[in-house]
Design a protein around this motif. Structure first.
Motif, PDB file in Angstrom:
ATOM      1  N   ILE A 138      -2.698  -7.792  -0.911  1.00  0.00           N
ATOM      2  CA  ILE A 138      -4.169  -7.626  -0.093  1.00  0.00           C
ATOM      3  C   ILE A 138      -3.828  -6.088   0.685  1.00  0.00           C
ATOM      4  CG2 ILE A 138      -5.628  -8.328   1.030  1.00  0.00           C
ATOM      5  CD1 ILE A 138      -3.966 -10.751   0.095  1.00  0.00           C
ATOM      6  N   ASP A 139      -4.530  -5.689   0.751  1.00  0.00           N
ATOM      7  CA  ASP A 139      -4.655  -3.869   1.650  1.00  0.00           C
ATOM      8  C   ASP A 139      -4.679  -4.578   3.076  1.00  0.00           C
ATOM      9  OD1 ASP A 139      -7.579  -4.183   1.657  1.00  0.00           O
ATOM     10  OD2 ASP A 139      -7.523  -2.527  -0.128  1.00  0.00           O
ATOM     11  N   ARG A 140      -5.454  -3.564   3.914  1.00  0.00           N
ATOM     12  CA  ARG A 140      -5.952  -3.744   5.260  1.00  0.00           C
ATOM     13  C   ARG A 140      -7.101  -4.567   5.344  1.00  0.00           C
ATOM     14  NH1 ARG A 140      -1.630  -1.367   8.474  1.00  0.00           N
ATOM     15  NH2 ARG A 140       0.029  -0.039   7.732  1.00  0.00           N
ATOM     16  N   LYS A 141      -8.228  -3.716   4.234  1.00  0.00           N
ATOM     17  CA  LYS A 141      -9.938  -4.309   4.805  1.00  0.00           C
ATOM     18  C   LYS A 141      -9.245  -5.526   3.914  1.00  0.00           C
ATOM     19  CE  LYS A 141     -10.810   0.307   4.254  1.00  0.00           C
ATOM     20  NZ  LYS A 141     -11.457   1.275   3.249  1.00  0.00           N
ATOM     21  N   GLY A 142      -8.662  -6.148   3.325  1.00  0.00           N
ATOM     22  CA  GLY A 142      -8.367  -7.336   3.232  1.00  0.00           C
ATOM     23  C   GLY A 142      -8.819  -7.632   1.542  1.00  0.00           C
ATOM     24  N   ILE A 143      -8.923  -6.199   0.695  1.00  0.00           N
ATOM     25  CA  ILE A 143      -9.007  -6.141  -0.703  1.00  0.00           C
ATOM     26  C   ILE A 143      -8.038  -6.535  -1.470  1.00  0.00           C
ATOM     27  CG2 ILE A 143     -10.123  -4.679  -2.423  1.00  0.00           C
ATOM     28  CD1 ILE A 143     -11.961  -5.943  -0.185  1.00  0.00           C
ATOM     29  N   ILE A 144      -8.181  -6.876  -2.357  1.00  0.00           N
ATOM     30  CA  ILE A 144      -7.054  -7.653  -3.525  1.00  0.00           C
ATOM     31  C   ILE A 144      -6.498  -6.701  -4.621  1.00  0.00           C
ATOM     32  CG2 ILE A 144      -5.880  -9.092  -5.646  1.00  0.00           C
ATOM     33  CD1 ILE A 144      -7.579 -11.144  -4.314  1.00  0.00           C
ATOM     34  N   ARG A 145      -5.379  -6.262  -4.354  1.00  0.00           N
ATOM     35  CA  ARG A 145      -5.229  -4.299  -5.046  1.00  0.00           C
ATOM     36  C   ARG A 145      -4.166  -5.229  -5.489  1.00  0.00           C
ATOM     37  NH1 ARG A 145      -5.793  -0.164  -1.385  1.00  0.00           N
ATOM     38  NH2 ARG A 145      -5.379   0.972  -3.634  1.00  0.00           N
ATOM     39  N   ASN A 146      -3.037  -5.414  -5.840  1.00  0.00           N
ATOM     40  CA  ASN A 146      -2.032  -5.871  -7.220  1.00  0.00           C
ATOM     41  C   ASN A 146      -2.409  -7.141  -6.939  1.00  0.00           C
ATOM     42  OD1 ASN A 146      -0.114  -5.730  -8.462  1.00  0.00           O
ATOM     43  ND2 ASN A 146       1.195  -3.807  -7.498  1.00  0.00           N
ATOM     44  N   ILE A 147      -2.239  -7.493  -8.537  1.00  0.00           N
ATOM     45  CA  ILE A 147      -2.104  -9.100  -8.890  1.00  0.00           C
ATOM     46  C   ILE A 147      -0.541  -9.320  -9.312  1.00  0.00           C
ATOM     47  CG2 ILE A 147      -3.721 -10.021  -8.628  1.00  0.00           C
ATOM     48  CD1 ILE A 147      -4.417  -9.900 -11.680  1.00  0.00           C
ATOM     49  N   LYS A 148       0.457  -7.494  -9.566  1.00  0.00           N
ATOM     50  CA  LYS A 148       0.993  -7.687 -10.133  1.00  0.00           C
ATOM     51  C   LYS A 148       2.978  -7.109  -9.401  1.00  0.00           C
ATOM     52  CE  LYS A 148      -0.361  -8.429 -14.633  1.00  0.00           C
ATOM     53  NZ  LYS A 148      -0.103  -8.526 -16.324  1.00  0.00           N
ATOM     54  N   ALA A 149       2.035  -7.660  -8.479  1.00  0.00           N
ATOM     55  CA  ALA A 149       2.955  -6.607  -7.556  1.00  0.00           C
ATOM     56  C   ALA A 149       4.757  -7.226  -7.711  1.00  0.00           C
ATOM     57  CB  ALA A 149       2.715  -7.236  -5.670  1.00  0.00           C
ATOM     58  N   HIS A 150       5.292  -8.196  -8.168  1.00  0.00           N
ATOM     59  CA  HIS A 150       6.265  -8.452  -8.119  1.00  0.00           C
ATOM     60  C   HIS A 150       6.970  -7.815  -9.210  1.00  0.00           C
ATOM     61  CE1 HIS A 150       4.680 -10.402 -11.570  1.00  0.00           C
ATOM     62  NE2 HIS A 150       5.494 -10.124 -12.179  1.00  0.00           N
ATOM     63  N   GLU A 151       6.351  -6.903 -10.127  1.00  0.00           N
ATOM     64  CA  GLU A 151       6.831  -6.192 -10.519  1.00  0.00           C
ATOM     65  C   GLU A 151       7.982  -4.818 -10.144  1.00  0.00           C
ATOM     66  OE1 GLU A 151       4.258  -5.395 -13.608  1.00  0.00           O
ATOM     67  OE2 GLU A 151       4.128  -7.237 -14.624  1.00  0.00           O
ATOM     68  N   ASP A 152       7.529  -4.356  -8.878  1.00  0.00           N
ATOM     69  CA  ASP A 152       7.859  -3.281  -8.593  1.00  0.00           C
ATOM     70  C   ASP A 152       7.172  -3.636  -6.783  1.00  0.00           C
ATOM     71  OD1 ASP A 152       5.039  -2.742  -8.558  1.00  0.00           O
ATOM     72  OD2 ASP A 152       4.801  -0.565  -8.912  1.00  0.00           O
ATOM     73  N   ILE A 153       8.027  -4.650  -6.148  1.00  0.00           N
ATOM     74  CA  ILE A 153       7.361  -4.656  -4.753  1.00  0.00           C
ATOM     75  C   ILE A 153       7.584  -4.017  -4.051  1.00  0.00           C
ATOM     76  CG2 ILE A 153       9.569  -6.546  -4.391  1.00  0.00           C
ATOM     77  CD1 ILE A 153       5.500  -7.384  -4.027  1.00  0.00           C
ATOM     78  N   ALA A 154       8.647  -3.780  -3.501  1.00  0.00           N
ATOM     79  CA  ALA A 154       8.713  -2.530  -2.241  1.00  0.00           C
ATOM     80  C   ALA A 154       7.955  -1.209  -2.250  1.00  0.00           C
ATOM     81  CB  ALA A 154      10.466  -1.909  -2.298  1.00  0.00           C
ATOM     82  N   PRO A 155       8.088  -0.889  -3.591  1.00  0.00           N
ATOM     83  CA  PRO A 155       7.322   1.068  -3.338  1.00  0.00           C
ATOM     84  C   PRO A 155       5.470   0.650  -3.215  1.00  0.00           C
ATOM     85  CG  PRO A 155       8.853   0.464  -5.623  1.00  0.00           C
ATOM     86  CD  PRO A 155       9.081  -0.534  -4.872  1.00  0.00           C
ATOM     87  N   SER A 156       5.011  -0.928  -3.779  1.00  0.00           N
ATOM     88  CA  SER A 156       3.484  -1.066  -4.081  1.00  0.00           C
ATOM     89  C   SER A 156       3.481  -1.360  -2.341  1.00  0.00           C
ATOM     90  CB  SER A 156       3.048  -2.645  -4.483  1.00  0.00           C
ATOM     91  OG  SER A 156       3.827  -2.621  -5.899  1.00  0.00           O
ATOM     92  N   ILE A 157       4.719  -2.599  -1.696  1.00  0.00           N
ATOM     93  CA  ILE A 157       4.187  -2.682  -0.493  1.00  0.00           C
ATOM     94  C   ILE A 157       4.257  -1.133   0.748  1.00  0.00           C
ATOM     95  CG2 ILE A 157       5.364  -2.898   1.908  1.00  0.00           C
ATOM     96  CD1 ILE A 157       6.184  -5.200  -0.015  1.00  0.00           C
ATOM     97  N   GLU A 158       5.079  -0.190   0.230  1.00  0.00           N
ATOM     98  CA  GLU A 158       5.207   0.915   1.199  1.00  0.00           C
ATOM     99  C   GLU A 158       3.991   2.366   0.719  1.00  0.00           C
ATOM    100  OE1 GLU A 158       7.341   2.384   2.539  1.00  0.00           O
ATOM    101  OE2 GLU A 158       9.034   0.914   1.987  1.00  0.00           O
TER     102      GLU A 158
END
Length: 164
Positions: A138-158
């Motif tokens: 979820i981004d800083r505005k509270g919007i769900i941006r990625n529902i498969k973050a487990h596939e590339d977690i560190a780059p997604s967070i970055e």
């Protein structure tokens, strides 16, 4: 805990939270309400975390792939928390002892809830979570941006941490 000096988005600038039915159909681009009392007594309210990047981790101690992700989550939490990154753990464990053991052995310090009262089972059914690990970013505005973050977690967070 928002980054020092960062202001959360104005409440009137945020879209209304989606219903569970809307989230189950397609959560991307939507905002959700989530409130609960964590295992350690902390009150968790997703709306209060606006201004932070938030990862919701659906996991269980009996799930090998879930446990394999914990070191990456722990490292990301340590690295990015001072800049406004939070994790909310939603465990599908139904037994307290394995859940507590996983928290202690893995050094998991972010707020957690586990499925002792089937609240989590109801929540995951409403959201269409039928496989774990499942990680929603979820981004800083509270919007769900990625529902498969487990596939590339560190780059997604970055990537989300770089957004203002």
């Amino acid at each position: 805990r928002a980054k020092a000096g960062a202001q959360p988005p104005a409440a009137d600038a945020l879209p209304a939270a989606a219903t569970f039915e809307e989230l189950k159909k397609d959560p991307l681009g939507k905002r959700m309400d989530l409130k609960f009392t964590a295992f350690d007594g902390r009150e968790v309210d997703l709306s209060q975390l606006a201004g932070n990047v938030v990862l919701i981790d659906f996991w269980a101690s009996w799930c090998g792939p879930c446990m394999e992700e914990i070191p990456t989550l722990r490292a990301s939490y340590k690295k990015h928390r001072p800049d406004g990154f939070e994790i909310i753990g939603i465990s599908l464990d139904s037994k307290k002892l394995p859940f507590e053991r996983a928290l202690a052995e893995e050094g998991i310090t972010w707020p957690q809830i586990y499925d002792k009262d089937k609240w989590v089972e109801d929540l995951t059914d409403k959201l269409g979570i039928d496989d774990i690990p499942a990680m929603w970013l979820i981004d800083r505005k509270g919007i769900i941006r990625n529902i498969k973050a487990h596939e590339d977690i560190a780059p997604s967070i970055e990537a989300l941490m770089k957004e203002k």
